[in-house]
Design a protein around this motif. Structure first.
Motif, PDB file in Angstrom:
ATOM      1  N   TYR A 186      46.722  38.911  35.763  1.00 36.74           N
ATOM      2  CA  TYR A 186      45.476  38.851  36.529  1.00 36.74           C
ATOM      3  C   TYR A 186      45.653  38.499  37.998  1.00 36.74           C
ATOM      4  CZ  TYR A 186      43.418  38.916  31.915  1.00 36.74           C
ATOM      5  OH  TYR A 186      43.071  39.264  30.651  1.00 36.74           O
ATOM      6  N   ASN A 207      45.803  39.954  40.736  1.00 40.51           N
ATOM      7  CA  ASN A 207      44.948  40.633  41.710  1.00 40.51           C
ATOM      8  C   ASN A 207      43.475  40.316  41.517  1.00 40.51           C
ATOM      9  OD1 ASN A 207      47.180  41.900  42.896  1.00 40.51           O
ATOM     10  ND2 ASN A 207      47.118  43.535  41.382  1.00 40.51           N
ATOM     11  N   ARG A 208      43.130  39.589  40.450  1.00 34.96           N
ATOM     12  CA  ARG A 208      41.723  39.290  40.170  1.00 34.96           C
ATOM     13  C   ARG A 208      41.422  37.797  40.156  1.00 34.96           C
ATOM     14  NH1 ARG A 208      40.995  42.765  34.914  1.00 34.96           N
ATOM     15  NH2 ARG A 208      43.249  42.750  34.882  1.00 34.96           N
ATOM     16  N   VAL A 216      37.364  37.713  33.758  1.00 33.81           N
ATOM     17  CA  VAL A 216      37.811  38.600  34.832  1.00 33.81           C
ATOM     18  C   VAL A 216      37.850  40.063  34.423  1.00 33.81           C
ATOM     19  CG1 VAL A 216      39.117  36.811  36.022  1.00 33.81           C
ATOM     20  CG2 VAL A 216      40.276  38.247  34.358  1.00 33.81           C
TER      21      VAL A 216
END
Length: 68
Positions: A18, A20-21, A67
């Motif tokens: 995750y 990038n989030r 997410v």
């Protein structure tokens, strides 16, 4: 493994999927082997409550709720 190594392993698994989030990520040291995992202030997992070590795959699955 020691508690620090377990926490770092879980952190690495989550960040690997995750990165990038996730806006921020924090590990907070404590004593007595307490391991709690929260997302946006919501407790997702507590070793103190269950008495069991966290399964990184379970925590990654729980992250999907937050997410996607």
């Amino acid at each position: 493994l020691g508690y620090l190594e377990r926490a770092l392993g879980v952190a690495g698994t989550i960040l690997g999927k995750y990165r990038n989030r996730i806006e921020s990520f924090e590990l907070v040291p404590s004593s007595g082997g307490v391991f709690e995992f929260s997302v946006n202030g919501e407790l997702v997992y507590s070793k103190k409550a269950t008495g069991l070590h966290a399964d990184p795959d379970l925590l990654v699955a729980e992250m999907e709720r937050f997410v996607g």
